[in-house]
Design a protein around this motif. Sequence first.
Motif, mmCIF file in Angstrom:
data_model
loop_
_atom_site.group_PDB
_atom_site.id
_atom_site.type_symbol
_atom_site.label_atom_id
_atom_site.label_comp_id
_atom_site.label_asym_id
_atom_site.label_seq_id
_atom_site.Cartn_x
_atom_site.Cartn_y
_atom_site.Cartn_z
ATOM 1 N N PRO A 116 0.856 -1.192 0.000
ATOM 2 C CA PRO A 116 0.000 0.000 0.000
ATOM 3 C C PRO A 116 0.895 1.247 0.000
ATOM 4 C CG PRO A 116 -0.660 -1.530 1.737
ATOM 5 C CD PRO A 116 0.628 -2.049 1.154
ATOM 6 N N GLY A 117 0.602 2.176 -0.859
ATOM 7 C CA GLY A 117 1.417 3.389 -0.934
ATOM 8 C C GLY A 117 2.607 3.273 -1.858
ATOM 9 N N GLY A 118 2.784 2.104 -2.502
ATOM 10 C CA GLY A 118 3.877 1.950 -3.453
ATOM 11 C C GLY A 118 5.162 1.443 -2.823
ATOM 12 N N PRO A 119 6.228 1.391 -3.617
ATOM 13 C CA PRO A 119 7.499 0.856 -3.115
ATOM 14 C C PRO A 119 8.102 1.776 -2.055
ATOM 15 C CG PRO A 119 7.757 1.700 -5.343
ATOM 16 C CD PRO A 119 6.303 1.783 -5.013
ATOM 17 N N PRO A 120 8.832 1.200 -1.107
ATOM 18 C CA PRO A 120 9.412 2.015 -0.041
ATOM 19 C C PRO A 120 10.566 2.906 -0.500
ATOM 20 C CG PRO A 120 10.056 -0.274 0.210
ATOM 21 C CD PRO A 120 9.074 -0.223 -0.917
ATOM 22 N N LEU A 121 11.246 2.508 -1.581
ATOM 23 C CA LEU A 121 12.380 3.274 -2.092
ATOM 24 C C LEU A 121 12.270 3.371 -3.610
ATOM 25 C CD1 LEU A 121 15.272 1.450 -0.172
ATOM 26 C CD2 LEU A 121 14.159 3.591 0.485
ATOM 27 N N THR A 122 12.810 4.427 -4.156
ATOM 28 C CA THR A 122 12.950 4.527 -5.606
ATOM 29 C C THR A 122 14.395 4.892 -5.904
ATOM 30 O OG1 THR A 122 12.243 6.844 -5.607
ATOM 31 C CG2 THR A 122 10.541 5.174 -6.040
ATOM 32 N N LEU A 123 14.855 4.487 -7.065
ATOM 33 C CA LEU A 123 16.233 4.721 -7.480
ATOM 34 C C LEU A 123 16.256 5.772 -8.578
ATOM 35 C CD1 LEU A 123 17.182 0.957 -7.738
ATOM 36 C CD2 LEU A 123 17.565 2.476 -5.791
ATOM 37 N N HIS A 124 17.198 6.718 -8.463
ATOM 38 C CA HIS A 124 17.274 7.814 -9.419
ATOM 39 C C HIS A 124 18.716 8.032 -9.859
ATOM 40 C CE1 HIS A 124 13.142 9.231 -8.598
ATOM 41 N NE2 HIS A 124 13.368 8.611 -7.458
ATOM 42 N N HIS A 125 18.889 8.368 -11.127
ATOM 43 C CA HIS A 125 20.193 8.716 -11.668
ATOM 44 C C HIS A 125 20.619 10.042 -11.025
ATOM 45 C CE1 HIS A 125 22.668 9.847 -15.494
ATOM 46 N NE2 HIS A 125 23.443 9.439 -14.506
ATOM 47 N N THR A 126 21.766 10.053 -10.383
ATOM 48 C CA THR A 126 22.233 11.243 -9.667
ATOM 49 C C THR A 126 22.351 12.452 -10.594
ATOM 50 O OG1 THR A 126 23.406 9.862 -8.078
ATOM 51 C CG2 THR A 126 24.104 12.164 -8.233
ATOM 52 N N ASP A 127 22.799 12.241 -11.827
ATOM 53 C CA ASP A 127 23.050 13.361 -12.736
ATOM 54 C C ASP A 127 21.787 14.026 -13.269
ATOM 55 O OD1 ASP A 127 25.730 12.887 -12.347
ATOM 56 O OD2 ASP A 127 26.001 11.824 -14.243
ATOM 57 N N CYS A 128 20.717 13.247 -13.524
ATOM 58 C CA CYS A 128 19.527 13.838 -14.150
ATOM 59 C C CYS A 128 18.247 13.606 -13.360
ATOM 60 C CB CYS A 128 19.357 13.333 -15.583
ATOM 61 S SG CYS A 128 18.867 11.598 -15.684
ATOM 62 N N ASP A 129 18.327 12.836 -12.291
ATOM 63 C CA ASP A 129 17.211 12.526 -11.397
ATOM 64 C C ASP A 129 16.127 11.656 -12.034
ATOM 65 O OD1 ASP A 129 16.311 12.651 -8.741
ATOM 66 O OD2 ASP A 129 14.787 14.132 -9.287
ATOM 67 N N GLU A 130 16.394 11.054 -13.195
ATOM 68 C CA GLU A 130 15.426 10.119 -13.779
ATOM 69 C C GLU A 130 15.519 8.779 -13.048
ATOM 70 O OE1 GLU A 130 13.013 10.514 -16.119
ATOM 71 O OE2 GLU A 130 13.509 12.652 -16.034
ATOM 72 N N ARG A 131 14.435 7.991 -13.098
ATOM 73 C CA ARG A 131 14.390 6.685 -12.435
ATOM 74 C C ARG A 131 15.383 5.719 -13.089
ATOM 75 N NH1 ARG A 131 9.463 5.425 -9.600
ATOM 76 N NH2 ARG A 131 10.481 3.443 -9.209
ATOM 77 N N VAL A 132 15.931 4.850 -12.277
ATOM 78 C CA VAL A 132 16.870 3.820 -12.724
ATOM 79 C C VAL A 132 16.140 2.483 -12.704
ATOM 80 C CG1 VAL A 132 18.991 2.573 -12.118
ATOM 81 C CG2 VAL A 132 18.884 5.057 -11.853
ATOM 82 N N ALA A 133 16.373 1.659 -13.739
ATOM 83 C CA ALA A 133 15.750 0.347 -13.816
ATOM 84 C C ALA A 133 16.749 -0.662 -14.364
ATOM 85 C CB ALA A 133 14.526 0.396 -14.733
ATOM 86 N N ALA A 134 16.671 -1.882 -13.864
ATOM 87 C CA ALA A 134 17.444 -2.979 -14.431
ATOM 88 C C ALA A 134 16.727 -3.419 -15.702
ATOM 89 C CB ALA A 134 17.534 -4.134 -13.436
ATOM 90 N N GLN A 135 17.477 -3.602 -16.781
ATOM 91 C CA GLN A 135 16.883 -3.954 -18.063
ATOM 92 C C GLN A 135 17.734 -5.001 -18.768
ATOM 93 O OE1 GLN A 135 16.992 0.176 -19.568
ATOM 94 N NE2 GLN A 135 14.807 -0.097 -19.951
ATOM 95 N N LEU A 136 17.072 -5.803 -19.595
ATOM 96 C CA LEU A 136 17.798 -6.713 -20.473
ATOM 97 C C LEU A 136 18.126 -5.951 -21.745
ATOM 98 C CD1 LEU A 136 15.598 -9.919 -20.125
ATOM 99 C CD2 LEU A 136 17.819 -9.474 -19.074
ATOM 100 N N ARG A 137 19.413 -5.944 -22.097
ATOM 101 C CA ARG A 137 19.841 -5.220 -23.288
ATOM 102 C C ARG A 137 20.993 -6.000 -23.918
ATOM 103 N NH1 ARG A 137 20.185 0.462 -21.814
ATOM 104 N NH2 ARG A 137 18.001 0.371 -22.317
ATOM 105 N N CYS A 138 20.977 -6.112 -25.236
ATOM 106 C CA CYS A 138 22.064 -6.805 -25.927
ATOM 107 C C CYS A 138 23.256 -5.861 -26.082
ATOM 108 C CB CYS A 138 21.598 -7.338 -27.284
ATOM 109 S SG CYS A 138 21.378 -6.081 -28.553
ATOM 110 N N SER A 139 24.392 -6.407 -26.512
ATOM 111 C CA SER A 139 25.599 -5.590 -26.646
ATOM 112 C C SER A 139 25.490 -4.553 -27.758
ATOM 113 C CB SER A 139 26.830 -6.468 -26.856
ATOM 114 O OG SER A 139 26.680 -7.255 -28.012
ATOM 115 N N ALA A 140 24.500 -4.681 -28.646
ATOM 116 C CA ALA A 140 24.268 -3.668 -29.677
ATOM 117 C C ALA A 140 23.365 -2.543 -29.171
ATOM 118 C CB ALA A 140 23.648 -4.306 -30.919
ATOM 119 N N GLY A 141 22.888 -2.670 -27.916
ATOM 120 C CA GLY A 141 22.085 -1.612 -27.319
ATOM 121 C C GLY A 141 20.585 -1.785 -27.451
ATOM 122 N N HIS A 142 20.128 -2.923 -27.960
ATOM 123 C CA HIS A 142 18.689 -3.159 -28.110
ATOM 124 C C HIS A 142 18.095 -3.652 -26.792
ATOM 125 C CE1 HIS A 142 20.324 -4.195 -32.252
ATOM 126 N NE2 HIS A 142 19.660 -3.054 -32.417
#
Length: 156
Positions: A116-142
Amino acid sequence: MTLAGHLANRTEWTASDCSIDGTMKIVGTRSAMLLMREAHYGTTRFDDFVRRVGITEAVAATRLRELVAAGLLKRRPYQEPGRRTRHEYVLTEAGLDLQPVLLALMQWGDRHLPRPGGPPLTLHHTDCDERVAAQLRCSAGHDVEPHRITVRTTRH
């Protein structure tokens, strides 16, 4: 995931030399993962690990010793004025490399163990304050969907 080549016939091979198994032998306990979480949050002192993770000193000592032996943490001496020399625990390069795993576990929990109320913590990029997420990405950047991964053997 799709298994390719001789891996497609799952009766002809086993994952006997599996990197996941090797990793879980090191960090496969709740206490080990929570100690690593705390190390990433900046905890270095033994007493702080015990308090923040909520484990006994004996369990903390055992797990920290294992994490040091595995090369995820290193012991570094420190001395407070008038006190004996003690050791703190700091992340190694291998320990830092575990961060995407910790973030992925956090992300999975946020999605599949909603609170209730959402996640207790959120992660943000220090430089731009956008949210950080773990993602699957290939070495070509897809970005890669989980069902779009092909597993191949490196051994012949």
